[in-house]
Write a protein that holds these residues in place. Sequence first.
Motif, PDB file in Angstrom:
ATOM      1  N   ALA A 138       2.418   5.363   3.291  1.00  0.00           N
ATOM      2  CA  ALA A 138       3.645   5.801   2.626  1.00  0.00           C
ATOM      3  C   ALA A 138       4.867   5.159   3.272  1.00  0.00           C
ATOM      4  CB  ALA A 138       3.752   7.326   2.682  1.00  0.00           C
ATOM      5  N   ASP A 139       4.861   5.051   4.607  1.00  0.00           N
ATOM      6  CA  ASP A 139       5.968   4.394   5.302  1.00  0.00           C
ATOM      7  C   ASP A 139       6.035   2.913   4.929  1.00  0.00           C
ATOM      8  OD1 ASP A 139       6.689   6.739   6.537  1.00  0.00           O
ATOM      9  OD2 ASP A 139       5.572   6.329   8.380  1.00  0.00           O
ATOM     10  N   VAL A 140       4.867   2.274   4.831  1.00  0.00           N
ATOM     11  CA  VAL A 140       4.824   0.865   4.442  1.00  0.00           C
ATOM     12  C   VAL A 140       5.358   0.694   3.024  1.00  0.00           C
ATOM     13  CG1 VAL A 140       3.276  -1.067   3.946  1.00  0.00           C
ATOM     14  CG2 VAL A 140       2.943   0.276   6.018  1.00  0.00           C
ATOM     15  N   GLN A 141       4.960   1.584   2.134  1.00  0.00           N
ATOM     16  CA  GLN A 141       5.433   1.522   0.751  1.00  0.00           C
ATOM     17  C   GLN A 141       6.950   1.689   0.688  1.00  0.00           C
ATOM     18  OE1 GLN A 141       2.989   4.687  -0.682  1.00  0.00           O
ATOM     19  NE2 GLN A 141       1.353   3.339  -1.409  1.00  0.00           N
ATOM     20  N   ALA A 142       7.464   2.649   1.455  1.00  0.00           N
ATOM     21  CA  ALA A 142       8.907   2.881   1.462  1.00  0.00           C
ATOM     22  C   ALA A 142       9.648   1.687   2.041  1.00  0.00           C
ATOM     23  CB  ALA A 142       9.218   4.155   2.251  1.00  0.00           C
ATOM     24  N   ALA A 143       9.103   1.081   3.096  1.00  0.00           N
ATOM     25  CA  ALA A 143       9.742  -0.092   3.701  1.00  0.00           C
ATOM     26  C   ALA A 143       9.761  -1.261   2.728  1.00  0.00           C
ATOM     27  CB  ALA A 143       9.015  -0.467   4.997  1.00  0.00           C
ATOM     28  N   GLN A 144       8.648  -1.453   1.995  1.00  0.00           N
ATOM     29  CA  GLN A 144       8.614  -2.537   1.014  1.00  0.00           C
ATOM     30  C   GLN A 144       9.642  -2.297  -0.082  1.00  0.00           C
ATOM     31  OE1 GLN A 144       5.530  -2.957  -2.138  1.00  0.00           O
ATOM     32  NE2 GLN A 144       4.873  -4.771  -0.998  1.00  0.00           N
ATOM     33  N   ALA A 145       9.762  -1.049  -0.538  1.00  0.00           N
ATOM     34  CA  ALA A 145      10.733  -0.730  -1.586  1.00  0.00           C
ATOM     35  C   ALA A 145      12.155  -0.959  -1.103  1.00  0.00           C
ATOM     36  CB  ALA A 145      10.556   0.716  -2.035  1.00  0.00           C
ATOM     37  N   ALA A 146      12.377  -0.839   0.222  1.00  0.00           N
ATOM     38  CA  ALA A 146      13.710  -1.051   0.782  1.00  0.00           C
ATOM     39  C   ALA A 146      13.993  -2.520   1.057  1.00  0.00           C
ATOM     40  CB  ALA A 146      13.867  -0.241   2.067  1.00  0.00           C
ATOM     41  N   GLY A 147      13.006  -3.398   0.826  1.00  0.00           N
ATOM     42  CA  GLY A 147      13.242  -4.823   0.970  1.00  0.00           C
ATOM     43  C   GLY A 147      12.496  -5.498   2.090  1.00  0.00           C
ATOM     44  N   ALA A 148      11.694  -4.747   2.849  1.00  0.00           N
ATOM     45  CA  ALA A 148      10.958  -5.353   3.952  1.00  0.00           C
ATOM     46  C   ALA A 148       9.737  -6.100   3.432  1.00  0.00           C
ATOM     47  CB  ALA A 148      10.530  -4.285   4.950  1.00  0.00           C
TER      48      ALA A 148
END
Length: 315
Positions: free
Chosen positions: A281-291
């Motif tokens: 979930a943290d990885v998904q959120a980071a990707q959505a934020a542009g990472a």
Amino acid sequence: MSASQDPSVAPQLLPVSGAELRRDPALHEAVRRVGQRVGVDFTDDERVREELRRGREALAGMGSATLAPSCLTFVFLIVAGGLAVADKISPGLSVHRPALLAGAGVFAALAVAAIVWAVVRGQRARRDPVFAAYREVLALAQAHGVTPTHIPDWLVGKANASSKPWYPLPEVAPVSTAQGATPPSAPAAPRSTGDVRPPRKPAEVTAWEQTADKGGWHDEVGLLLALAGGGAAMWAYFEDEPVGYAGLALGLAAAITVWVVGYRQGARKKRGRQAALRHLADVQAAQAAGAAVPELSPQLRKLLEKDDGSDALTG
């Protein structure tokens, strides 16, 4: 509530984010041309999520829709086999052998037709122009040095992680190789946009990855030990050998020990799995934020497929 607290609030993890596709102008242009052919902007993360969700749901619905034909296929094969040997079972039917064989042929043909229908329907779903174009996008990304976090099994027609894909990514020569240069080495860490960086993998998740595919034998071994102890007790009773009761005690003690070890291991794996889901979930959120997030481990990819409900969609 943060994504690490509730995995359900994080957006679906994409193989490659739009930010990563736009970072390289040459890759962005190649992806734009592919998207124009099918009318999809593959740098629009929400649109890509919708298309991937559509594909998963379509294959899921197809799996449910083919359950009845699969049962009918099984019935047709049984009937065809029964008719083919009916005159052998009942000699009185030998005079009707031509009719029996004809009926067996009809039911066999119906079974083959049902199988072909299911296969063709599955192939048609995966040959959807949008999904074919997205496979090309992923191949282009790899050619430009971008490693996808994962490639959904259903997208390439894989039954499981170890099987060969029916629809692999098209072959695209690495950009540097196509230009006659030496391919660059893979980056040590994924690039990020701005101050957003992918989360570090917790030690608990790393430990879970090492044991995720192990275990699962404690119940069976414990049962065998308990049965062995029971057998020793029966031998002691019928042969009047008191020493056999010691075997009962030892067998039960060993079984309980194995069960306790298995329970504790299962509890640790359950906690590790929950930690892995929070990490995803943290990885998904980071990707959505542009990472730009790294490639997932095989264990995390398998967990992501199961969490998305994709593992049953390869049909």
